[in-house]
Design a protein around this motif. Sequence first.
Motif, PDB file in Angstrom:
ATOM      1  N   LEU A  65       0.829  -1.196   0.000  1.00 37.55           N
ATOM      2  CA  LEU A  65       0.000   0.000   0.000  1.00 37.55           C
ATOM      3  C   LEU A  65       0.867   1.251   0.000  1.00 37.55           C
ATOM      4  CD1 LEU A  65      -2.826   1.185   0.041  1.00 37.55           C
ATOM      5  CD2 LEU A  65      -2.808   0.992   2.544  1.00 37.55           C
ATOM      6  N   ALA A  66       1.940   1.229   0.778  1.00 45.21           N
ATOM      7  CA  ALA A  66       2.849   2.379   0.804  1.00 45.21           C
ATOM      8  C   ALA A  66       3.424   2.631  -0.586  1.00 45.21           C
ATOM      9  CB  ALA A  66       3.977   2.151   1.816  1.00 45.21           C
ATOM     10  N   SER A  67       3.792   1.568  -1.262  1.00 43.80           N
ATOM     11  CA  SER A  67       4.338   1.681  -2.609  1.00 43.80           C
ATOM     12  C   SER A  67       3.297   2.255  -3.577  1.00 43.80           C
ATOM     13  CB  SER A  67       4.809   0.305  -3.091  1.00 43.80           C
ATOM     14  OG  SER A  67       5.230   0.368  -4.425  1.00 43.80           O
ATOM     15  N   LYS A  68       2.081   1.736  -3.514  1.00 40.58           N
ATOM     16  CA  LYS A  68       1.028   2.209  -4.411  1.00 40.58           C
ATOM     17  C   LYS A  68       0.671   3.675  -4.154  1.00 40.58           C
ATOM     18  CE  LYS A  68      -1.184  -2.194  -5.431  1.00 40.58           C
ATOM     19  NZ  LYS A  68      -0.860  -2.222  -6.842  1.00 40.58           N
ATOM     20  N   LEU A  69       0.769   4.094  -2.901  1.00 41.64           N
ATOM     21  CA  LEU A  69       0.416   5.471  -2.554  1.00 41.64           C
ATOM     22  C   LEU A  69       1.602   6.425  -2.654  1.00 41.64           C
ATOM     23  CD1 LEU A  69      -1.917   4.846   0.522  1.00 41.64           C
ATOM     24  CD2 LEU A  69      -2.587   5.437  -1.819  1.00 41.64           C
ATOM     25  N   GLY A  70       2.812   5.866  -2.742  1.00 36.99           N
ATOM     26  CA  GLY A  70       4.006   6.699  -2.806  1.00 36.99           C
ATOM     27  C   GLY A  70       4.317   7.394  -1.486  1.00 36.99           C
ATOM     28  N   THR A  74       6.430   3.915   7.406  1.00 31.83           N
ATOM     29  CA  THR A  74       6.230   4.323   8.797  1.00 31.83           C
ATOM     30  C   THR A  74       5.108   5.353   8.882  1.00 31.83           C
ATOM     31  OG1 THR A  74       8.551   3.912   9.278  1.00 31.83           O
ATOM     32  CG2 THR A  74       7.363   5.308  10.826  1.00 31.83           C
ATOM     33  N   LYS A  75       5.113   6.303   7.972  1.00 28.43           N
ATOM     34  CA  LYS A  75       4.049   7.309   7.935  1.00 28.43           C
ATOM     35  C   LYS A  75       2.701   6.635   7.674  1.00 28.43           C
ATOM     36  CE  LYS A  75       2.513  11.450   5.456  1.00 28.43           C
ATOM     37  NZ  LYS A  75       2.760  12.371   4.364  1.00 28.43           N
ATOM     38  N   LEU A  76       2.689   5.657   6.777  1.00 27.81           N
ATOM     39  CA  LEU A  76       1.457   4.935   6.473  1.00 27.81           C
ATOM     40  C   LEU A  76       0.960   4.169   7.696  1.00 27.81           C
ATOM     41  CD1 LEU A  76      -0.749   4.003   4.528  1.00 27.81           C
ATOM     42  CD2 LEU A  76       0.793   2.165   3.815  1.00 27.81           C
ATOM     43  N   ALA A  77       1.864   3.500   8.404  1.00 28.13           N
ATOM     44  CA  ALA A  77       1.467   2.735   9.590  1.00 28.13           C
ATOM     45  C   ALA A  77       0.835   3.653  10.630  1.00 28.13           C
ATOM     46  CB  ALA A  77       2.671   2.002  10.176  1.00 28.13           C
ATOM     47  N   ASP A  78       1.411   4.832  10.823  1.00 17.88           N
ATOM     48  CA  ASP A  78       0.833   5.801  11.762  1.00 17.88           C
ATOM     49  C   ASP A  78      -0.550   6.248  11.293  1.00 17.88           C
ATOM     50  OD1 ASP A  78       3.098   5.695  13.364  1.00 17.88           O
ATOM     51  OD2 ASP A  78       4.020   7.472  12.439  1.00 17.88           O
ATOM     52  N   ALA A  79      -0.681   6.502   9.995  1.00 14.05           N
ATOM     53  CA  ALA A  79      -1.954   6.959   9.430  1.00 14.05           C
ATOM     54  C   ALA A  79      -3.019   5.863   9.527  1.00 14.05           C
ATOM     55  CB  ALA A  79      -1.765   7.391   7.984  1.00 14.05           C
ATOM     56  N   ASP A 123      -5.368  12.385  -1.957  1.00 18.65           N
ATOM     57  CA  ASP A 123      -6.692  12.250  -2.544  1.00 18.65           C
ATOM     58  C   ASP A 123      -7.354  10.930  -2.149  1.00 18.65           C
ATOM     59  OD1 ASP A 123      -8.808  13.067  -4.350  1.00 18.65           O
ATOM     60  OD2 ASP A 123      -8.040  11.533  -5.726  1.00 18.65           O
ATOM     61  N   GLU A 124      -8.609  11.018  -1.734  1.00 12.59           N
ATOM     62  CA  GLU A 124      -9.367   9.836  -1.328  1.00 12.59           C
ATOM     63  C   GLU A 124      -9.499   8.823  -2.460  1.00 12.59           C
ATOM     64  OE1 GLU A 124     -13.888   8.736   0.146  1.00 12.59           O
ATOM     65  OE2 GLU A 124     -13.176  10.789   0.397  1.00 12.59           O
ATOM     66  N   ALA A 125      -9.656   9.292  -3.689  1.00 17.47           N
ATOM     67  CA  ALA A 125      -9.784   8.389  -4.844  1.00 17.47           C
ATOM     68  C   ALA A 125      -8.515   7.566  -5.031  1.00 17.47           C
ATOM     69  CB  ALA A 125     -10.094   9.181  -6.113  1.00 17.47           C
ATOM     70  N   LYS A 126      -7.360   8.167  -4.782  1.00 18.53           N
ATOM     71  CA  LYS A 126      -6.084   7.445  -4.912  1.00 18.53           C
ATOM     72  C   LYS A 126      -5.987   6.336  -3.861  1.00 18.53           C
ATOM     73  CE  LYS A 126      -1.086   8.185  -5.139  1.00 18.53           C
ATOM     74  NZ  LYS A 126       0.002   9.163  -5.139  1.00 18.53           N
ATOM     75  N   VAL A 127      -6.409   6.636  -2.633  1.00 20.30           N
ATOM     76  CA  VAL A 127      -6.382   5.638  -1.562  1.00 20.30           C
ATOM     77  C   VAL A 127      -7.362   4.510  -1.883  1.00 20.30           C
ATOM     78  CG1 VAL A 127      -6.880   5.227   0.889  1.00 20.30           C
ATOM     79  CG2 VAL A 127      -5.638   7.290   0.196  1.00 20.30           C
ATOM     80  N   THR A 128      -8.559   4.870  -2.312  1.00 20.69           N
ATOM     81  CA  THR A 128      -9.570   3.863  -2.652  1.00 20.69           C
ATOM     82  C   THR A 128      -9.069   2.954  -3.768  1.00 20.69           C
ATOM     83  OG1 THR A 128     -11.360   5.335  -1.960  1.00 20.69           O
ATOM     84  CG2 THR A 128     -11.945   3.532  -3.450  1.00 20.69           C
ATOM     85  N   GLN A 129      -8.472   3.550  -4.788  1.00 18.45           N
ATOM     86  CA  GLN A 129      -7.954   2.757  -5.906  1.00 18.45           C
ATOM     87  C   GLN A 129      -6.853   1.805  -5.437  1.00 18.45           C
ATOM     88  OE1 GLN A 129      -6.375   5.009  -9.195  1.00 18.45           O
ATOM     89  NE2 GLN A 129      -5.694   3.182 -10.276  1.00 18.45           N
ATOM     90  N   ALA A 130      -5.932   2.279  -4.602  1.00 16.98           N
ATOM     91  CA  ALA A 130      -4.840   1.432  -4.111  1.00 16.98           C
ATOM     92  C   ALA A 130      -5.385   0.276  -3.267  1.00 16.98           C
ATOM     93  CB  ALA A 130      -3.855   2.269  -3.297  1.00 16.98           C
TER      94      ALA A 130
END
Length: 185
Positions: A65-70, A74-79, A123-130
């Motif tokens: 997911l981190a890769s897909k979102l760029g 660590t930031k992703l895990a916190d989020a 963007d929410e659409a980017k997260v949803t797509q990933a």
Amino acid sequence: MKRKAVAAVSAAVLTAGLGISAAQWASAETPTPSPTPTSTTTADPDHTGHKGGKQRGSKQDLSGLASKLGVDQTKLADAVSAARKSLPTKTESANQTDAEREAARAARQAAYAKALASELGIDEAKVTQALNELRTERQAARTAADKAVLDQAVKDGKLTQAEADAVQKAADQGIVRIGGHGRGR
């Protein structure tokens, strides 16, 4: 007559499914683990207190997911942790229909994507797509693994092709699991 036919098919599918499970259990070998390089530390819990960068009870691969979102893992895990804490707890009723359960699941997924996007500032659409891409990739991997198990059972003479097809159909409907995959996991 129709009830008898349904009962007979159900019994055959259940027997075949149990046969596969028993055969897998009986022939199971304990693999020797070999270390593989990974971007996620699995020996020590990460900063979220969970091993391997995965949240407890989650099947989400944070590195993917981190890769897909760029974003940084660590930031992703916190989020992810913050987004999950901001969501209401899951409530299900035994009286819910499948359609109601599916609608509630879709609403939870949308709320999670929105909360995660907000935490990450993207963007929410980017997260949803990933998230959808990862879900599709996991499903494809499970489908391939299920097919391999059934193909091997046919090859080994444990099932006929017709029985394997019946088991696959039952697995597709969420009635049985093949190799530990399917509904209820």
